[in-house]
Design a protein around this motif. Sequence first.
Motif, PDB file in Angstrom:
ATOM      1  N   LYS A  96       0.826  -1.206   0.000  1.00  0.00           N
ATOM      2  CA  LYS A  96       0.000   0.000   0.000  1.00  0.00           C
ATOM      3  C   LYS A  96       0.856   1.250   0.000  1.00  0.00           C
ATOM      4  CE  LYS A  96      -3.748   2.245   2.525  1.00  0.00           C
ATOM      5  NZ  LYS A  96      -4.655   2.155   3.690  1.00  0.00           N
ATOM      6  N   ASN A  97       1.956   1.212   0.708  1.00  0.00           N
ATOM      7  CA  ASN A  97       2.801   2.398   0.819  1.00  0.00           C
ATOM      8  C   ASN A  97       3.804   2.518  -0.314  1.00  0.00           C
ATOM      9  OD1 ASN A  97       2.379   4.045   3.460  1.00  0.00           O
ATOM     10  ND2 ASN A  97       2.088   1.904   4.042  1.00  0.00           N
ATOM     11  N   CYS A  98       3.651   1.650  -1.342  1.00  0.00           N
ATOM     12  CA  CYS A  98       4.401   1.820  -2.583  1.00  0.00           C
ATOM     13  C   CYS A  98       3.516   2.426  -3.674  1.00  0.00           C
ATOM     14  CB  CYS A  98       4.966   0.473  -3.056  1.00  0.00           C
ATOM     15  SG  CYS A  98       6.455  -0.039  -2.167  1.00  0.00           S
ATOM     16  N   GLN A  99       2.301   2.785  -3.320  1.00  0.00           N
ATOM     17  CA  GLN A  99       1.376   3.338  -4.293  1.00  0.00           C
ATOM     18  C   GLN A  99       1.718   4.783  -4.653  1.00  0.00           C
ATOM     19  OE1 GLN A  99      -2.512   3.025  -2.595  1.00  0.00           O
ATOM     20  NE2 GLN A  99      -2.719   0.828  -3.046  1.00  0.00           N
ATOM     21  N   ILE A 100       1.415   5.144  -5.909  1.00  0.00           N
ATOM     22  CA  ILE A 100       1.396   6.558  -6.296  1.00  0.00           C
ATOM     23  C   ILE A 100       0.037   7.096  -5.901  1.00  0.00           C
ATOM     24  CG2 ILE A 100       1.345   8.147  -8.256  1.00  0.00           C
ATOM     25  CD1 ILE A 100       3.408   6.427  -9.625  1.00  0.00           C
ATOM     26  N   THR A 101       0.025   8.137  -5.120  1.00  0.00           N
ATOM     27  CA  THR A 101      -1.233   8.643  -4.559  1.00  0.00           C
ATOM     28  C   THR A 101      -1.726   9.922  -5.227  1.00  0.00           C
ATOM     29  OG1 THR A 101       0.003   9.821  -2.841  1.00  0.00           O
ATOM     30  CG2 THR A 101      -0.773   7.589  -2.320  1.00  0.00           C
ATOM     31  N   GLN A 118      -5.793   2.185  -8.923  1.00  0.00           N
ATOM     32  CA  GLN A 118      -4.845   1.399  -8.142  1.00  0.00           C
ATOM     33  C   GLN A 118      -4.940  -0.092  -8.456  1.00  0.00           C
ATOM     34  OE1 GLN A 118      -2.528   2.750  -6.574  1.00  0.00           O
ATOM     35  NE2 GLN A 118      -3.191   4.791  -5.915  1.00  0.00           N
ATOM     36  N   LEU A 119      -6.113  -0.555  -8.831  1.00  0.00           N
ATOM     37  CA  LEU A 119      -6.292  -1.981  -9.084  1.00  0.00           C
ATOM     38  C   LEU A 119      -5.561  -2.422 -10.349  1.00  0.00           C
ATOM     39  CD1 LEU A 119      -7.700  -4.625  -8.270  1.00  0.00           C
ATOM     40  CD2 LEU A 119      -9.654  -3.928  -9.672  1.00  0.00           C
ATOM     41  N   ASN A 120      -5.680  -1.604 -11.415  1.00  0.00           N
ATOM     42  CA  ASN A 120      -5.088  -1.990 -12.699  1.00  0.00           C
ATOM     43  C   ASN A 120      -3.809  -1.230 -13.032  1.00  0.00           C
ATOM     44  OD1 ASN A 120      -7.244  -3.844 -13.625  1.00  0.00           O
ATOM     45  ND2 ASN A 120      -8.499  -1.982 -13.511  1.00  0.00           N
ATOM     46  N   GLY A 121      -3.391  -0.323 -12.141  1.00  0.00           N
ATOM     47  CA  GLY A 121      -2.162   0.408 -12.370  1.00  0.00           C
ATOM     48  C   GLY A 121      -2.217   1.341 -13.561  1.00  0.00           C
ATOM     49  N   ARG A 122      -3.328   2.075 -13.708  1.00  0.00           N
ATOM     50  CA  ARG A 122      -3.497   3.004 -14.820  1.00  0.00           C
ATOM     51  C   ARG A 122      -3.665   4.417 -14.280  1.00  0.00           C
ATOM     52  NH1 ARG A 122      -5.581   0.985 -19.503  1.00  0.00           N
ATOM     53  NH2 ARG A 122      -5.060   3.062 -20.318  1.00  0.00           N
ATOM     54  N   ILE A 123      -3.051   5.379 -14.960  1.00  0.00           N
ATOM     55  CA  ILE A 123      -3.203   6.796 -14.629  1.00  0.00           C
ATOM     56  C   ILE A 123      -3.579   7.517 -15.916  1.00  0.00           C
ATOM     57  CG2 ILE A 123      -2.088   8.882 -13.739  1.00  0.00           C
ATOM     58  CD1 ILE A 123      -0.098   7.066 -12.267  1.00  0.00           C
ATOM     59  N   MET A 124      -4.706   8.230 -15.905  1.00  0.00           N
ATOM     60  CA  MET A 124      -5.134   8.900 -17.135  1.00  0.00           C
ATOM     61  C   MET A 124      -6.115  10.018 -16.817  1.00  0.00           C
ATOM     62  SD  MET A 124      -7.805   6.113 -18.727  1.00  0.00           S
ATOM     63  CE  MET A 124      -6.783   4.729 -18.205  1.00  0.00           C
ATOM     64  N   ASN A 125      -6.286  10.897 -17.790  1.00  0.00           N
ATOM     65  CA  ASN A 125      -7.318  11.934 -17.720  1.00  0.00           C
ATOM     66  C   ASN A 125      -8.543  11.444 -18.457  1.00  0.00           C
ATOM     67  OD1 ASN A 125      -5.553  12.163 -20.028  1.00  0.00           O
ATOM     68  ND2 ASN A 125      -6.645  14.026 -20.615  1.00  0.00           N
ATOM     69  N   LEU A 126      -9.687  11.410 -17.792  1.00  0.00           N
ATOM     70  CA  LEU A 126     -10.910  10.911 -18.420  1.00  0.00           C
ATOM     71  C   LEU A 126     -11.457  11.886 -19.448  1.00  0.00           C
ATOM     72  CD1 LEU A 126     -12.694   9.310 -15.336  1.00  0.00           C
ATOM     73  CD2 LEU A 126     -11.251   8.216 -17.063  1.00  0.00           C
ATOM     74  N   ASP A 127     -11.261  13.187 -19.228  1.00  0.00           N
ATOM     75  CA  ASP A 127     -11.690  14.196 -20.194  1.00  0.00           C
ATOM     76  C   ASP A 127     -10.493  14.557 -21.074  1.00  0.00           C
ATOM     77  OD1 ASP A 127     -14.328  14.389 -19.265  1.00  0.00           O
ATOM     78  OD2 ASP A 127     -13.692  15.688 -17.630  1.00  0.00           O
ATOM     79  N   TYR A 134       3.842   9.701  -3.474  1.00  0.00           N
ATOM     80  CA  TYR A 134       3.788   8.258  -3.319  1.00  0.00           C
ATOM     81  C   TYR A 134       3.989   7.870  -1.863  1.00  0.00           C
ATOM     82  CZ  TYR A 134       8.637   9.603  -4.310  1.00  0.00           C
ATOM     83  OH  TYR A 134       9.827  10.260  -4.352  1.00  0.00           O
ATOM     84  N   GLY A 135       3.795   6.569  -1.581  1.00  0.00           N
ATOM     85  CA  GLY A 135       3.860   6.068  -0.216  1.00  0.00           C
ATOM     86  C   GLY A 135       5.247   6.162   0.401  1.00  0.00           C
ATOM     87  N   SER A 136       5.285   6.052   1.712  1.00  0.00           N
ATOM     88  CA  SER A 136       6.525   6.263   2.472  1.00  0.00           C
ATOM     89  C   SER A 136       7.554   5.162   2.282  1.00  0.00           C
ATOM     90  CB  SER A 136       6.179   6.391   3.960  1.00  0.00           C
ATOM     91  OG  SER A 136       5.504   5.226   4.413  1.00  0.00           O
ATOM     92  N   TYR A 137       7.164   3.992   1.766  1.00  0.00           N
ATOM     93  CA  TYR A 137       8.106   2.897   1.596  1.00  0.00           C
ATOM     94  C   TYR A 137       8.869   2.970   0.277  1.00  0.00           C
ATOM     95  CZ  TYR A 137       6.598   0.259   5.688  1.00  0.00           C
ATOM     96  OH  TYR A 137       6.354  -0.138   6.965  1.00  0.00           O
ATOM     97  N   GLY A 159      13.566  -3.683  -1.951  1.00  0.00           N
ATOM     98  CA  GLY A 159      13.501  -4.118  -3.340  1.00  0.00           C
ATOM     99  C   GLY A 159      12.592  -5.288  -3.598  1.00  0.00           C
ATOM    100  N   MET A 160      11.885  -5.758  -2.559  1.00  0.00           N
ATOM    101  CA  MET A 160      11.029  -6.931  -2.711  1.00  0.00           C
ATOM    102  C   MET A 160       9.630  -6.590  -3.207  1.00  0.00           C
ATOM    103  SD  MET A 160      13.006  -9.413  -1.979  1.00  0.00           S
ATOM    104  CE  MET A 160      11.805 -10.729  -1.792  1.00  0.00           C
ATOM    105  N   THR A 161       9.191  -5.368  -2.975  1.00  0.00           N
ATOM    106  CA  THR A 161       7.841  -4.958  -3.352  1.00  0.00           C
ATOM    107  C   THR A 161       7.909  -3.847  -4.397  1.00  0.00           C
ATOM    108  OG1 THR A 161       7.054  -5.477  -1.129  1.00  0.00           O
ATOM    109  CG2 THR A 161       5.624  -4.132  -2.519  1.00  0.00           C
ATOM    110  N   LYS A 162       7.155  -4.054  -5.477  1.00  0.00           N
ATOM    111  CA  LYS A 162       7.117  -3.066  -6.540  1.00  0.00           C
ATOM    112  C   LYS A 162       5.675  -2.839  -6.997  1.00  0.00           C
ATOM    113  CE  LYS A 162      11.703  -4.024  -8.490  1.00  0.00           C
ATOM    114  NZ  LYS A 162      12.469  -4.334  -9.727  1.00  0.00           N
ATOM    115  N   ARG A 163       5.401  -1.628  -7.482  1.00  0.00           N
ATOM    116  CA  ARG A 163       4.123  -1.318  -8.107  1.00  0.00           C
ATOM    117  C   ARG A 163       4.417  -0.702  -9.470  1.00  0.00           C
ATOM    118  NH1 ARG A 163      -0.604  -0.861  -5.151  1.00  0.00           N
ATOM    119  NH2 ARG A 163      -1.453  -0.696  -7.261  1.00  0.00           N
TER     120      ARG A 163
END
Length: 456
Positions: free
Chosen positions: A34-39, A60-69, A86-89, A127-131
């Motif tokens: 959770k703390n590896c997320q881009i927020t 967050q579920l599918n790892g997509r960032i976009m502008n809907l409009d 992004y998260g503290s980790y 280095g064990m957790t990546k998003r």
Amino acid sequence: MKSKIFLLITGCFAVLLTSCLGDSDYDSYYEVDKNCQITEFSLSSDSVSGLSDVKFTIDQLNGRIMNLDSMPFGTEIEKVICTVKYGSYVTKLEVIQEATGDTIDWNAEDSLDFSKPVKFITSSYDGMTKRVYVAQVNVHQVVPDSMVWRQYITNILPTKFVDQKVISFNDGSADYYYMYVQPAANTAYKLYRSKQTDAKSWEELPLTGLPASGVLLSQITSYNNLYYVVTKEGSLYSSADAVNWQLVEGTPKVKSLLGYIDESTNQPAVLSAIVEEENGLVFAAMNAEGQWETGEMVPAHFPVEGFSSASIYLMYTSRVMVVGGKSSDGQLQNASWATMNALDWAEQTDSYGDYFTKRQGTMMAYYDNMFYLIGGIDESGKPQKDIYRSSDYGVTWNYVDTLVVLPSSYQARGFASMLVDKDNYLMIFGGKSTINGQDLNDIWKGRINRLGFERQ
């Protein structure tokens, strides 16, 4: 016995302890993930107007960032400043730019190229957790206000015809186009239909009840769950299913059907018409019970044939508007008229104005929150393909010479049927290139690009 009890208790304790340790590991992993997320995500650039105001959605579920409009057509986003939280980790942020092919350890400061998607990879301290996130900036690929026209089909019907009218009809199971045609002068009328989702495959229906000739197909009007049409002799016919017609008894001699007015708070529903009386032509209204009321005398320069008509609901009132056409003395007109009660009409434009040339057989529809007027045949008998728009309900008309113009391959015409379908396409059916010639056997369709945009 005591030793067995002791061993049982010890075993249960060990199981519980193991279970608790397992839950703790899972919780710790979940917390790291959770703390590896881009927020938060935003872009900005001094050279791209409005970019800093664009709202980006982070999936967050599918790892997509976009502008809907989507941003306006032509927006350039090759080098822009990207700001993320992004998260503290997160101790490492790797960026892969598809446009350049570069993979860099991003310092969260250097500008990035978003002309193609950009991949962001966040890593935890061990280095064990990546998003992984893929960010893209949606930009309209076409000019939103332009209209793309195309010839949808040639040879609608296997037969030639000299008159036609297309209406929309729902039989309770599907939406159809019904096309009435007269194959040749003084021959019986025929009826074909096609689903609106198709408009290419047409089947003939057994049309009954209409006279052999003299029907003014262009004036077919729906009103109060019935369809009405008038003949050149002034007889009125009605139909509940648009297939089987019958003569309406006890009516005045009807010169023209102008449209219908829907019921509203301050208005009863009426069929708008022009009828012939001893002293001349008068405006008239037929109510839902079939009772007629007459109003003002028809002005000498009011169109009685060859006009285009639209019935709409605007500003809490229903109204009918007619444009162009030919007056009772045979003169072509270029004015627009409107009514809210069918008994008295107001001229919206100066009959001597020059918004568009005098013509008959124009096509008119209410589209994109304004009236569109297309083509027609002018005083010299020349067919037109010009387009005019009115955003003030017919008071003024603006000539359109860019973005929504018809292509050179479109044959100029008048007396076509023009409808707006559920997908915001303007559909043009047939029409004539000469007053007394055969109808063109094709369908054209066009849509303003932005009316077809869908939110992602």
